[in-house]
Scaffold this motif. Sequence first.
Motif, PDB file in Angstrom:
ATOM      1  N   ASP A   1       0.915  -1.043   0.152  1.00 15.37           N
ATOM      2  CA  ASP A   1      -0.298  -0.209  -0.029  1.00 15.37           C
ATOM      3  C   ASP A   1       0.861   1.596  -0.209  1.00 15.37           C
ATOM      4  O   ASP A   1       1.594   1.588   0.833  1.00 15.37           O
ATOM      5  N   LEU A   2       1.137   2.230  -0.772  1.00 22.23           N
ATOM      6  CA  LEU A   2       1.642   3.422  -1.324  1.00 22.23           C
ATOM      7  C   LEU A   2       0.698   4.225  -0.915  1.00 22.23           C
ATOM      8  O   LEU A   2      -0.082   4.601  -1.440  1.00 22.23           O
ATOM      9  N   GLU A   3       1.750   4.928   0.314  1.00 22.79           N
ATOM     10  CA  GLU A   3       0.914   6.274   1.250  1.00 22.79           C
ATOM     11  C   GLU A   3       1.228   7.295   0.508  1.00 22.79           C
ATOM     12  O   GLU A   3       0.667   8.549   0.878  1.00 22.79           O
ATOM     13  N   ARG A   4       2.570   7.388  -0.731  1.00 17.56           N
ATOM     14  CA  ARG A   4       2.827   8.766  -1.187  1.00 17.56           C
ATOM     15  C   ARG A   4       2.844   8.931  -2.545  1.00 17.56           C
ATOM     16  O   ARG A   4       1.970   7.824  -3.256  1.00 17.56           O
ATOM     17  N   ASP A   5       3.001   9.710  -3.077  1.00 13.35           N
ATOM     18  CA  ASP A   5       3.694   9.808  -4.661  1.00 13.35           C
ATOM     19  C   ASP A   5       4.330   8.010  -5.268  1.00 13.35           C
ATOM     20  O   ASP A   5       3.864   7.844  -6.279  1.00 13.35           O
ATOM     21  N   HIS A   6       5.345   8.336  -4.653  1.00 13.53           N
ATOM     22  CA  HIS A   6       5.790   7.371  -5.154  1.00 13.53           C
ATOM     23  C   HIS A   6       7.106   6.782  -4.360  1.00 13.53           C
ATOM     24  O   HIS A   6       7.211   7.388  -3.022  1.00 13.53           O
TER      25      HIS A   6
END
Length: 73
Positions: A7-12
Amino acid sequence: MQHIRFDLERDHVELNQLLKLVGLCDSGGAGKALVASGVVTVDGNVELRKTCKIRAGQSVRVGDVDIQVVAAA
């Protein structure tokens, strides 16, 4: 084959850091070495850029481990 959902919580996330965060290596430096060895693919293509930006929707494969990167809800 092992499937991991990240699960990506930022832009990249940088590729070497992703490998560390999912537990495939112990450090970012070890992640860089893994990428440099040519065994990491991003969306089916060998990726040699250690700090390549990985975004939601991309898949990363190392050996028989498939990492699906998704946007955090």
